[in-house]
Design a protein around this motif. Sequence first.
Motif, PDB file in Angstrom:
ATOM      1  N   SER A 134      26.184  50.490  32.048  1.00 57.16           N
ATOM      2  CA  SER A 134      26.086  51.878  32.497  1.00 57.16           C
ATOM      3  C   SER A 134      27.317  52.282  33.302  1.00 57.16           C
ATOM      4  N   ASN A 135      28.282  51.387  33.458  1.00 53.73           N
ATOM      5  CA  ASN A 135      29.546  51.689  34.131  1.00 53.73           C
ATOM      6  C   ASN A 135      30.588  52.039  33.083  1.00 53.73           C
ATOM      7  N   GLU A 136      31.100  53.248  33.156  1.00 53.85           N
ATOM      8  CA  GLU A 136      32.083  53.719  32.185  1.00 53.85           C
ATOM      9  C   GLU A 136      33.383  54.042  32.907  1.00 53.85           C
ATOM     10  N   PHE A 137      34.505  53.610  32.331  1.00 58.57           N
ATOM     11  CA  PHE A 137      35.813  53.947  32.874  1.00 58.57           C
ATOM     12  C   PHE A 137      36.318  55.205  32.184  1.00 58.57           C
ATOM     13  N   GLY A 138      36.941  56.077  32.950  1.00 58.10           N
ATOM     14  CA  GLY A 138      37.445  57.319  32.388  1.00 58.10           C
ATOM     15  C   GLY A 138      38.678  57.787  33.123  1.00 58.10           C
ATOM     16  N   MET A 139      39.090  59.001  32.791  1.00 59.79           N
ATOM     17  CA  MET A 139      40.255  59.572  33.455  1.00 59.79           C
ATOM     18  C   MET A 139      39.933  60.966  33.946  1.00 59.79           C
ATOM     19  N   THR A 140      40.698  61.405  34.930  1.00 61.52           N
ATOM     20  CA  THR A 140      40.504  62.712  35.532  1.00 61.52           C
ATOM     21  C   THR A 140      41.860  63.384  35.729  1.00 61.52           C
ATOM     22  N   MET A 141      41.887  64.693  35.572  1.00 58.76           N
ATOM     23  CA  MET A 141      43.100  65.461  35.829  1.00 58.76           C
ATOM     24  C   MET A 141      42.687  66.855  36.280  1.00 58.76           C
ATOM     25  N   GLY A 142      43.550  67.502  37.045  1.00 60.05           N
ATOM     26  CA  GLY A 142      43.207  68.838  37.504  1.00 60.05           C
ATOM     27  C   GLY A 142      44.257  69.447  38.403  1.00 60.05           C
ATOM     28  N   VAL A 143      43.931  70.610  38.918  1.00 61.20           N
ATOM     29  CA  VAL A 143      44.778  71.326  39.873  1.00 61.20           C
ATOM     30  C   VAL A 143      43.905  71.770  41.040  1.00 61.20           C
ATOM     31  N   SER A 144      44.530  71.915  42.203  1.00 58.95           N
ATOM     32  CA  SER A 144      43.809  72.393  43.382  1.00 58.95           C
ATOM     33  C   SER A 144      44.654  73.431  44.099  1.00 58.95           C
ATOM     34  N   TYR A 145      43.964  74.292  44.820  1.00 53.86           N
ATOM     35  CA  TYR A 145      44.613  75.375  45.557  1.00 53.86           C
ATOM     36  C   TYR A 145      44.073  75.392  46.976  1.00 53.86           C
ATOM     37  N   ALA A 146      44.972  75.374  47.963  1.00 56.12           N
ATOM     38  CA  ALA A 146      44.578  75.411  49.380  1.00 56.12           C
ATOM     39  C   ALA A 146      44.330  76.861  49.777  1.00 56.12           C
ATOM     40  N   VAL A 147      43.070  77.233  49.918  1.00 59.04           N
ATOM     41  CA  VAL A 147      42.699  78.598  50.276  1.00 59.04           C
ATOM     42  C   VAL A 147      43.038  78.869  51.735  1.00 59.04           C
ATOM     43  N   MET A 148      42.621  77.956  52.599  1.00 56.39           N
ATOM     44  CA  MET A 148      42.909  78.038  54.036  1.00 56.39           C
ATOM     45  C   MET A 148      43.430  76.677  54.467  1.00 56.39           C
ATOM     46  N   ASN A 149      43.645  76.503  55.751  1.00 55.26           N
ATOM     47  CA  ASN A 149      44.222  75.265  56.261  1.00 55.26           C
ATOM     48  C   ASN A 149      43.425  74.024  55.846  1.00 55.26           C
ATOM     49  N   ASN A 150      42.100  74.060  55.955  1.00 60.60           N
ATOM     50  CA  ASN A 150      41.286  72.876  55.668  1.00 60.60           C
ATOM     51  C   ASN A 150      40.380  73.042  54.455  1.00 60.60           C
ATOM     52  N   ILE A 151      40.435  74.172  53.765  1.00 61.32           N
ATOM     53  CA  ILE A 151      39.531  74.430  52.648  1.00 61.32           C
ATOM     54  C   ILE A 151      40.336  74.582  51.362  1.00 61.32           C
ATOM     55  N   GLY A 152      39.887  73.900  50.317  1.00 62.15           N
ATOM     56  CA  GLY A 152      40.565  73.968  49.032  1.00 62.15           C
ATOM     57  C   GLY A 152      39.569  74.129  47.899  1.00 62.15           C
ATOM     58  N   VAL A 153      40.019  74.741  46.814  1.00 58.95           N
ATOM     59  CA  VAL A 153      39.227  74.849  45.593  1.00 58.95           C
ATOM     60  C   VAL A 153      39.988  74.104  44.497  1.00 58.95           C
ATOM     61  N   SER A 154      39.239  73.607  43.526  1.00 59.86           N
ATOM     62  CA  SER A 154      39.874  72.815  42.481  1.00 59.86           C
ATOM     63  C   SER A 154      39.216  73.070  41.136  1.00 59.86           C
ATOM     64  N   PHE A 155      39.968  72.771  40.089  1.00 61.84           N
ATOM     65  CA  PHE A 155      39.476  72.853  38.723  1.00 61.84           C
ATOM     66  C   PHE A 155      39.991  71.618  38.010  1.00 61.84           C
ATOM     67  N   GLY A 156      39.113  70.936  37.277  1.00 58.66           N
ATOM     68  CA  GLY A 156      39.545  69.711  36.626  1.00 58.66           C
ATOM     69  C   GLY A 156      38.803  69.398  35.355  1.00 58.66           C
ATOM     70  N   TYR A 157      39.294  68.386  34.667  1.00 58.21           N
ATOM     71  CA  TYR A 157      38.692  67.875  33.447  1.00 58.21           C
ATOM     72  C   TYR A 157      38.523  66.377  33.609  1.00 58.21           C
ATOM     73  N   GLU A 158      37.349  65.869  33.226  1.00 57.06           N
ATOM     74  CA  GLU A 158      37.079  64.440  33.329  1.00 57.06           C
ATOM     75  C   GLU A 158      36.590  63.919  31.986  1.00 57.06           C
ATOM     76  N   MET A 159      37.279  62.910  31.458  1.00 53.87           N
ATOM     77  CA  MET A 159      36.835  62.229  30.259  1.00 53.87           C
ATOM     78  C   MET A 159      36.112  60.974  30.720  1.00 53.87           C
ATOM     79  N   ILE A 160      34.794  61.038  30.749  1.00 57.22           N
ATOM     80  CA  ILE A 160      33.988  59.962  31.312  1.00 57.22           C
ATOM     81  C   ILE A 160      33.766  58.857  30.292  1.00 57.22           C
ATOM     82  N   LYS A 161      33.427  59.238  29.090  1.00 59.52           N
ATOM     83  CA  LYS A 161      33.155  58.247  28.044  1.00 59.52           C
ATOM     84  C   LYS A 161      33.694  58.790  26.739  1.00 59.52           C
ATOM     85  N   GLY A 162      34.495  58.010  26.077  1.00 59.93           N
ATOM     86  CA  GLY A 162      35.031  58.412  24.791  1.00 59.93           C
ATOM     87  C   GLY A 162      34.684  57.381  23.749  1.00 59.93           C
TER      88      GLY A 162
END
Length: 190
Positions: A134-162
């Motif tokens: 039940s343990n699967e290795f995958g990859m992740t990629m994305g971008v993030s944007y710092a809205v304020m000093n300590n707060i950020g939003v992000s968007f990404g894609y994760e390939m969990i199982k291929g």
Amino acid sequence: MKKTITLLFAGILTLGMSAQNFGLGVDYMMLSGTMVEESEDHHDHNHGDEDELSTSSAVLNLSYAYSINDDMSVIGSVGYGMGFGLIPMKAKFNYGITDKIHANVGIGMYMITDDHYTPEESPEGSEDSWKGSSNEFGMTMGVSYAVMNNIGVSFGYEMIKGGDHSSLNAMTVGLTYGFGGKSSSDDSDE
């Protein structure tokens, strides 16, 4: 002996860690792939006799950022998924394109705890028998944007199982709070 090795490993990991480099976040994962599609088809044929597989998951994350230089850091994170059950553990490189925008790429191990997931195994009686995990290795990629000093939003894609017969992917939208004074994209999970 095991206790000594464990304590030594824990000591090395905590060496140089600062509370300011930690971050908390929540991600919303929208799952896709043959694993989700097959479960939906199976559910439709049974007319609701079984529990339905969730095609999304909210994931609570704890992350730690280790700065390599002014533009690059390594981020390690662990999370807990609610909805579709999974525990993602990721390590990725985070590169600052600008002060507010960061790109990241990395690898992860996804412990899939959802009841609908059955790991692939070798056919019975085959010469090369192997058990599924039940343990699967995958990859992740994305971008993030710092809205304020300590707060950020992000968007990404994760390939969990291929694979040829079974796949699981996710589009992720996240919100992160970094405890340090740096921009939150340095502590961001995506």
